[in-house]
Motif scaffolding. Sequence first.
Motif, PDB file in Angstrom:
ATOM      1  N   ARG A 178      70.918  33.807  21.025  1.00  0.00           N
ATOM      2  CA  ARG A 178      71.957  34.727  20.608  1.00  0.00           C
ATOM      3  C   ARG A 178      71.304  36.224  20.319  1.00  0.00           C
ATOM      4  O   ARG A 178      72.089  37.093  20.582  1.00  0.00           O
ATOM      5  CB  ARG A 178      71.931  34.461  18.795  1.00  0.00           C
ATOM      6  N   LEU A 179      69.854  36.373  20.585  1.00  0.00           N
ATOM      7  CA  LEU A 179      69.568  37.692  20.893  1.00  0.00           C
ATOM      8  C   LEU A 179      69.590  38.179  22.272  1.00  0.00           C
ATOM      9  O   LEU A 179      69.588  39.146  22.783  1.00  0.00           O
ATOM     10  CB  LEU A 179      68.271  37.977  20.311  1.00  0.00           C
ATOM     11  N   ALA A 180      69.401  37.180  23.219  1.00  0.00           N
ATOM     12  CA  ALA A 180      68.962  37.336  24.436  1.00  0.00           C
ATOM     13  C   ALA A 180      70.388  37.882  25.292  1.00  0.00           C
ATOM     14  O   ALA A 180      70.493  38.666  26.305  1.00  0.00           O
ATOM     15  CB  ALA A 180      68.399  36.396  25.546  1.00  0.00           C
ATOM     16  N   VAL A 181      71.509  37.340  25.027  1.00  0.00           N
ATOM     17  CA  VAL A 181      72.735  37.562  25.584  1.00  0.00           C
ATOM     18  C   VAL A 181      73.327  39.026  25.071  1.00  0.00           C
ATOM     19  O   VAL A 181      74.077  39.536  26.112  1.00  0.00           O
ATOM     20  CB  VAL A 181      73.901  36.477  25.046  1.00  0.00           C
ATOM     21  N   GLY A 182      72.791  39.841  24.411  1.00  0.00           N
ATOM     22  CA  GLY A 182      73.011  41.061  24.115  1.00  0.00           C
ATOM     23  C   GLY A 182      72.380  41.829  25.163  1.00  0.00           C
ATOM     24  O   GLY A 182      73.181  42.755  25.546  1.00  0.00           O
ATOM     25  N   LEU A 183      71.372  41.744  25.725  1.00  0.00           N
ATOM     26  CA  LEU A 183      70.725  42.251  27.052  1.00  0.00           C
ATOM     27  C   LEU A 183      71.495  41.971  28.079  1.00  0.00           C
ATOM     28  O   LEU A 183      71.775  42.665  29.148  1.00  0.00           O
ATOM     29  CB  LEU A 183      69.254  42.176  26.998  1.00  0.00           C
ATOM     30  N   MET A 184      71.933  40.690  28.220  1.00  0.00           N
ATOM     31  CA  MET A 184      72.484  40.182  29.613  1.00  0.00           C
ATOM     32  C   MET A 184      73.861  40.760  29.554  1.00  0.00           C
ATOM     33  O   MET A 184      74.257  40.841  30.583  1.00  0.00           O
ATOM     34  CB  MET A 184      72.589  38.457  29.279  1.00  0.00           C
ATOM     35  N   ALA A 185      74.431  40.918  28.472  1.00  0.00           N
ATOM     36  CA  ALA A 185      75.944  41.435  28.609  1.00  0.00           C
ATOM     37  C   ALA A 185      75.960  42.948  29.132  1.00  0.00           C
ATOM     38  O   ALA A 185      77.033  43.347  29.382  1.00  0.00           O
ATOM     39  CB  ALA A 185      76.548  41.505  27.442  1.00  0.00           C
ATOM     40  N   GLN A 186      74.853  43.534  29.231  1.00  0.00           N
ATOM     41  CA  GLN A 186      74.835  44.872  29.638  1.00  0.00           C
ATOM     42  C   GLN A 186      74.810  44.997  31.108  1.00  0.00           C
ATOM     43  O   GLN A 186      74.902  46.022  31.851  1.00  0.00           O
ATOM     44  CB  GLN A 186      73.878  45.671  29.080  1.00  0.00           C
ATOM     45  N   ASN A 187      74.565  43.669  31.886  1.00  0.00           N
ATOM     46  CA  ASN A 187      74.614  43.683  33.408  1.00  0.00           C
ATOM     47  C   ASN A 187      76.013  43.908  33.877  1.00  0.00           C
ATOM     48  O   ASN A 187      77.238  44.016  33.294  1.00  0.00           O
ATOM     49  CB  ASN A 187      74.327  42.405  33.863  1.00  0.00           C
TER      50      ASN A 187
END
Length: 295
Positions: free
Chosen positions: A128-137
């Motif tokens: 749930r936390l990691a996808v926030g960074l992933m979505a910035q790609n």
Amino acid sequence: MLSNLKNVVALITGGSSGLGKSTAEYLIKQGCKGVVIFDLPTSKGKQVASELGKNCLFAPGDVRNVDDINQTLDLIKKEFNQLNALINCAGISVAYKTYNFHKNVAHSLEDFEKVLMVNTLGTFNVTRLAVGLMAQNKSQSINLSHTNNASKDFQPINPQIIYKQNYNKKPQPSSNLMTNINRHFSQQISDNGIHHEAKETNTEKMENTDAKIVEEKGVVIMTSASAALDYNGQSGQVAFAASKAAVAGMTIPLARDFSDNGIRVCTIAPGLYLSYPSKLKASRSVLRQRWQTIN
């Protein structure tokens, strides 16, 4: 996207041993841009990262701890400015029957809770936390029918058909350990790890197969277990099986939650496996010889 690993940055939980370590070794060998091992401070993560070279970093922490996860994501942002793959391998197990009738002792509630907290809550917490960074790609276009590793006869898989083929069965008693070992080894074993390969017949293809080009920002891979599926859970595995069944159950809802943002979700369910880069053929032979010796 993942067919070109040289542009990929991956975060691997539980990456200091077992499946996680094997995954880190493989990604580094394939020239991955960056691999971050996220594991307990008491693990061998620092040593493993050092052995794997400059493209591998160790981030100490606990999958249950929000601060640890956020610090790791900050490290990834600083060092690589991207996160393309989250591979959830962190997990624990205990071996207790629900009730020990010889000692008149019930399964420890604390042990049951701990397994679920690490395996299930931990997987969800990091995801749930990691996808926030992933979505910035930036989105990348991928062709699902023409990836580098796809077989020529690959067809889109209908989940309902796979369920009917693999999970809508009556429980069958296990004849012996070797039968189970052979079943697990019958799974497709590739350099990418172990995953169950399922195919459809020509009459069972999905109706809509035209949309094969998708925009992708990243992928989340979770680890369930054969103990959680297809009646493979053994006596003493109630906590482990429950935690891994929950992981499998999160797959579709998470995929739907992230689909609008170009993030894929998939779950593997390994049984017995040999960690890469073990000598697979030799290890198989030794395993079978040992089984034959005790029978």
